[in-house]
Structure formats: structure tokens, C-alpha cells
Design a protein around this motif. Structure first.
Motif, PDB file in Angstrom:
ATOM      1  N   ALA A 172     -16.466   0.506 -49.136  1.00 20.87           N
ATOM      2  CA  ALA A 172     -17.595   0.408 -49.725  1.00 20.87           C
ATOM      3  C   ALA A 172     -17.503   1.044 -48.431  1.00 20.87           C
ATOM      4  N   HIS A 212     -22.439  -3.537 -43.817  1.00 21.81           N
ATOM      5  CA  HIS A 212     -22.639  -4.176 -44.827  1.00 21.81           C
ATOM      6  C   HIS A 212     -22.570  -3.080 -46.341  1.00 21.81           C
ATOM      7  N   ASP A 213     -22.118  -3.225 -46.628  1.00 23.49           N
ATOM      8  CA  ASP A 213     -21.450  -1.981 -48.086  1.00 23.49           C
ATOM      9  C   ASP A 213     -21.091  -0.825 -47.056  1.00 23.49           C
TER      10      ASP A 213
END
Length: 661
Positions: free
Chosen positions: A278, A557-558
Motif C-alpha cells: 500500500a 493508512h493505506d
């Protein structure tokens, strides 16, 4: 602001507007301070401290300044070394040397006691600092050995002489607060470096001794007969444990077996693999995607095959028939085994690419295996006498392997374990010319064969990129764009858990549908967290940490850092609440923010503060989010992650509306 800071404010302002001049000035000071003879007259340490203070007070990025200092120090010592090698004993008759005869004598004594380490030690010893490079050149120290000592010592010298001034210029109070711990960290860094240098030979010697004993146990030659021919590779691999290269080969073999076992037992990706991928995919814009695709061509089947055939043909023509056979067998077997394992294991690729006709299964990466095997073959076929060429090949070859491996992640076509397994497989089978006993052939023009093969690899990769064949860029996943959230329906499901670099982590505490730039309702109780700068980062080594002054540790996040980070400090100055918000999506009713909450307890430590993280309880969540939702006019809707929406939107979505916590 103190009187000194007020007086220097115009200088700091000008340096902020002209950082290039600050870098050039620092590089010139480092050059003059390191230059033979001149350094005896220049107060370099004091000038570097003043330059660091100017940088710290001007909020200039410190990394370019450190680079300027390193370059200046390396250039000054290199010129001093050349003067010593060129003038030899004539250096003693220079007027400045005659003025400081003790410096030359101390430098010679330091070199006779410590040898090459004297360059590193002399960098930090006052009177001999500008003289020791000239002395080691005068006494005949090899250039390569001096260059290694020169560059490594400059990398440590630049921060040691520049950072104290940076701390002082950033804040006089902060300077007094962290100076002791900063010096302690520098002492630990130098101590760790010299401890490592002392420890590595003492670890290496027992390992090689064990390898020699094992080599004597298995015998000088493999068992006779037909079975002996089959056991020759294993016999050579065991005897190779006498050398460092043999231990590296066995390490690669163990790594490959470990990744293969992981692929057999857990076919899906690990959490940390998802997090790293990611992060890589978040950087995949148009330009990075094209650059990665250009680099990855070097590991393609066509360039690797043509480079291998060129190497084999050149070795065959030079009379190295046995070695040519092992070379083609090493590369071909690495690629073939990679594709066989793909077919047998069927590990799915990221982004659903396994279902497409252009991509096979994921494990292991054939690109990584092919380029690693080819570069390893280059190194094994070079004659022992070609040490310079071996190092010249090892550095760009290792960089090429690392770049091709990284591009497989950046392009989103492999998981990290696929790449690691492919690299290990390529090294294991690419070393076949050495492991299988092909080292006894006569030495004939092997270096020219390797150079020719490398040229063919680069040329073929360039042609494949220009023709967009046989590995077109259109088959790879599209770029992720600007990273802005997608437009979704109001009730579209969003992530319920943060995907960090180590895999799924904290659960989101709320989806907040209010606020364009910052989640609405949290002011004035919440304030922006201190930004990460050199001045704020140094507060992490303060013996008196304050929760309101310390920057917040990063989270992802991601593949994205949070768009907003807010903190709330209560009565206890060592405790704070941290709110991180990611702008996840845009709906017709406004953007949706994904929120995480944690409490940081910060206490003094020996060299760093002790940080403990606590997840909020349901009562604490209600106390923290309730007032903010009321100020923003939001109501809470139930779900896996509570969604806070405006009361009018919530009433339209649900006739019964919602309630605040």
C-alpha cells in the motif's frame, strides 16, 4: 526573544531566503578546515559551530547542509592526500609546516600506531586534523583504503561539528536542555561503530574456522564414481564455507527455503506485505510508474536471455567452455525454477492480476530471480585478479538488483515475499559456476565477456522500453493519481481498520462527515500537533519532555500519512490525546474523515522519553467525541464504525434519526 537572537534575526532571514549560499559557505569552511596547511590557520570548529547556529536559526533544511559539509571535508582531505603523495618529504620544508613542527610529528606517530584508522581518529583530533591526510599520503597509504576512511569519517564528522550549532541556533533554551543527551548519543554512535569494527573480525574468524574444519571433513575431492559427479555441487558448496562468499550463498539458500515454506503454508499475503505494498502503490503516479517500468525492463526475460547468451558466446570463444555451460545453466535454471514454482503454487498477485492473461502467479518473482542470477554469474566468472573490476561491477550490479526488485513493488505486481524469494533463488542458482566447481578453468578474457554482457543487457532493456515490447506498460496497474479520495455514495462502506506498514492495526473510532480541511467541531479544545522539524525532533531527547511540544509519531493508512493530526493536553503536561484523521472519500454531502484516537503517556527516560500508548475506552470516546459532534451539529449513526453525520442528513437517511453518544 533574547538580544543575541534579535541581533542575528536579519542574518537568519537572509539565509532562509538564500539557502544555497549557506550550503556553499559550509562546504567552503569544511574544505578549508580539512585542507593540509590551510587548516592549521583556520578555526574550522568554531566556524562550523557558527554556521550550524545560522542554519538552526534560519529553519533551513539541515540535510543539504550536512551534504555540503561532507563533500567539503572529503574534497579537502583528498587534496591533502594528493599533496602528500606528490611532494613526499618536500612537505616538511613548507613554511607553515616548519611553523608547526609538532603537528607533523604527532600525525606521523598516530599513523604508525593506528595505521588506516588514523584517518578516522585524526579527523576529530585538533592539531593533526588538517595534517594527517597529507602524512598518510606521504607515507604511502593505498588510495582505495584512504578513500574509504576519508568518506566514512566525513559522514560522522559533519553532524558532530554542525549539529551542536544547529541546536544552539534553533533555541538557546533547547540547546542547554538537550546538549548533554545529544553528546551522549554521538558518543554511543562512535562507540557502536568501533565496537562493530572490533566485533566483526572476531565473528568472521570462528565461522571461517568452522568452514575449514567442515571442508577437511568432507575431503578435498568429491567421492569417486558416478555418484560423485552428482554430489559435486553439494561437495563444492560445503567446502565454500571456508570463505565469506560461501556463507552468503548458504544464507541466500536458507532465505529461499524460508520464503518457499511461507508460500506453501500461507498462500495469501501477510499483513506487513499488504502494508508495504500500500505504501508503494501510494507513490505510483504517472512519472514514478513510467520510471519504474523502464527500470524493470532490465529484469525481463528478453534482456536477461540475450545478456546471458552473449556472455556464454564470449566465454565459449575464449575457450571457457565449461564455465560457459555453467553460466547458461545458472541463469536458465533460476528463471525456469521460478516459472515452475509459479505454476505449482499459484500464489495470487496483487490487484487481481493473476486472472489476467499477461501475468502468471506471484511467487517467486521471475524478474528478481533473473537479474539476481545474471549479476551473480557475472561476479563468479570474473577472474580472482580482477578485484577492481569486481568492485566496479558489484556496486552498480547490486544497485540494479535492488532497483528491479523495488520496481516490482512500485508497479503493484508482486508482494514483498515474492521479490525476496526471487532474489534468493537467483543468487543460489546464479552462483552455480563457482559452487559446481567451474573455477578451475584457465583465466582468459573473462572480464571482457562480463562487460560485453552488461552492455547487451542495458541496450536490450532500452530497446524493449522504446518498442514497448514484449512487456508493454499498458498491462501494469494504472497510476493511483493524485491520492485524493474518490467520490462515493453517502452510505458506501469504508475501511474499518487502519492498514499500517506492519499490516492491519488500530480500528477507526469514527467516520466523521463534517469539515472540508479539518474535521469540524474539535476546535478549540484540540490543537494542531507540532510539525516535524529539526528543532521539534530534538525535543525527543529532552530530559524534561512535554506532551504539548513533542511532534506526534508517524502513522500510515493505506500508504498515506494522516491529513490532519490534532492533540489535546489536559492538566497533566505529560499526557495527551492524539487524533489522526484521513480524508477517505467525498460524498454529495461532503467529505468523510476516518478518525483514530490514542492516549500518549510520556515520561522521562535515560536517553529517550518513555512513550506508552493506550486505546480509549467507550466512556472516554463518548467524552471526547460527544462535545465535538454537538459543536459540529452531528448525530451518531450505528455501524461497524460509528458514522457521524449532520442531523438533517441523518433524518433523511433514517426517519428515526440518530443520537449523540
Amino acid at each position: 526573544m533574547s538580544g543575541l537572537e534579535t541581533a542575528l534575526e536579519p542574518v537568519f532571514t537572509w539565509l532562509t531566503a538564500n539557502p544555497a549560499w549557506a550550503g556553499a559557505f559550509i562546504g567552503l569552511i569544511a574544505f578549508a578546515e580539512s585542507l593540509a596547511l590551510v587548516g592549521l590557520l583556520v578555526p574550522g570548529a568554531f566556524l562550523m559551530f557558527l554556521a550550524g547556529a545560522a542554519v538552526g536559526g534560519s529553519n533551513i533544511d539541515i540535510l543539504p547542509m550536512l551534504a555540503w559539509a561532507v563533500v567539503g571535508a572529503v574534497a579537502g582531505d583528498s587534496l591533502s592526500y594528493w599533496l602528500g603523495r606528490h611532494f613526499r618529504d618536500q612537505l616538511r620544508d613548507f613554511p607553515v609546516v616548519r611553523r608547526y613542527p609538532g603537528a607533523l610529528a604527532r600525525a606521523e606517530g598516530l599513523f604508525h600506531r593506528h595505521g588506516g584508522k588514523s584517518v578516522v581518529i585524526g579527523r576529530f583530533v585538533g592539531p593533526v586534523r588538517p595534517v594527517i591526510p597529507a602524512v598518510v599520503g606521504m607515507l604511502g597509504m593505498p588510495p582505495g583504503r584512504f578513500l574509504v576512511a576519508n568518506v566514512s569519517s566525513a559522514l560522522a564528522w559533519a553532524p558532530a561539528y554542525l549539529l551542536p550549532g544547529v541546536v544552539f541556533g534553533a533555541s538557546l533554551v533547547l540547546a542547554m536542555e538537550v546538549m548533554g543527551r545529544l553528546m551522549a548519543w554521538l558518543v554511543l554512535a562512535f562507540g557502536g561503530f568501533f565496537l562493530l569494527r572490533w566485533l566483526i573480525p572476531r565473528i568472521d574468524r570462528p565461522l571461517r574456522l568452522a568452514g575449514h574444519r567442515l571442508a577437511r571433513a568432507v575431503g578435498r575431492h568429491p567421492p569417486p564414481g558416478q555418484w560423485g559427479e552428482w554430489l559435486r555441487p553439494l561437495h563444492a558448496a560445503l567446502r565454500a564455507l571456508r570463505h565469506r562468499q560461501g556463507w552468503l550463498w548458504w544464507l541466500a539458500f536458507v532465505v529461499f527455503l524460508g520464503t518457499l515454506a511461507e508460500a506453501l503454508w500461507t498462500p495469501g499475503p501477510q499483513g506487513w506485505e499488504r502494508g508495504l505494498l500500500a505504501l508503494a502503490e501510494a507513490q505510483r503516479g504517472d512519472l514514478p510508474r513510467r520510471f519504474a517500468w523502464i527500470i524493470t525492463q532490465a529484469g525481463g526475460l528478453l534482456p536477461v536471455s540475450l545478456a546471458t547468451l552473449t556472455l556464454v558466446a564470449a566465454l565459449w570463444r575464449a575457450g571457457e567452455v565449461r564455465r560457459a555451460g555453467f553460466a547458461v545453466l545458472g541463469v536458465a535454471s533460476a528463471v525456469l525454477v521460478a516459472y515452475v514454482l509459479k505454476a505449482l503454487l499459484g500464489t495470487p498477485r496483487p490487484n487481481g492480476l493473476t486472472a489476467t492473461a499477461e501475468f502468471a502467479a506471484a511467487f517467486p518473482s521471475a524478474h528478481a530471480a533473473g537479474i539476481a542470477a545474471l549479476v551473480t554469474v557475472w561476479l563468479t566468472v570474473l577472474p580472482p585478479r580482477a578485484r577492481v573490476l569486481r568492485w566496479l561491477l558489484l556496486l552498480p550490479g547490486g544497485l540494479l538488483i535492488a532497483l528491479v526488485a523495488a520496481t516490482r513493488l512500485l508497479l503493484g505486481v508482486h508482494w514483498p515475499l515474492d521479490v525476496i524469494g526471487g532474489l534468493a533463488l537467483g543468487i543460489v542458482l546464479g552462483a552455480l559456476p563457482a559452487v559446481a566447481g567451474g573455477v578451475r578453468s584457465p583465466v582468459r578474457r573473462r572480464d571482457e565477456s562480463v562487460v560485453l554482457s552488461a552492455g547487451i543487457l542495458v541496450a536490450t532493456a532500452g530497446i524493449a522500453q522504446m518498442l514497448n515490447w514484449p512487456d508493454p506498460i499498458d498491462t501494469y496497474p494504472e497510476p493511483v493519481g493524485s491520492g485524493l479520495p474518490a467520490v462515493v455514495a453517502t452510505d458506501s462502506p469504508l475501511a474499518t481498520q487502519r492498514l499500517g506498514l506492519r499490516g492491519p492495526a488500530d480500528a477507526f473510532v469514527a467516520q466523521w462527515q463534517a469539515g472540508e480541511q479539518v474535521p469540524a467541531g474539535f476546535e478549540p479544545e484540540w490543537q494542531p500537533a507540532p510539525p516535524w522539524r529539526w528543532q521539534t525532533a530534538l525535543r525527543w531527547i529532552s530530559p524534561r519532555p512535554s506532551a504539548a511540544r513533542l511532534p506526534v509519531l508517524p502513522r500510515w493508512h493505506d500508504g498515506r500519512r494522516p491529513d490532519v493530526v490534532l492533540i489535546r493536553v489536559g492538566d497533566d503536561p505529560r499526557r495527551r490525546w492524539v487524533l489522526r484523521a484521513w480524508r477517505a472519500a467525498v460524498t454529495p454531502d461532503g467529505p468523510i474523515w476516518l478518525l483514530t484516537l490514542e492516549r500518549d503517556d510520556i515520561r522521562p527516560g535515560v536517553l529517550l522519553p518513555r512513550l506508552r500508548r493506550h486505546e480509549p475506552s467507550p466512556d472516554e470516546l463518548a467524552a471526547l467525541l460527544g462535545p465535538a459532534s454537538q459543536r459540529a451539529g452531528l448525530v451518531r449513526l450505528p455501524g461497524p464504525v460509528p458514522r457521524y453525520r449532520s442531523s438533517s442528513d441523518a433524518s433523511a437517511a433514517s426517519p428515526q434519526g440518530g443520537t449523540n453518544p
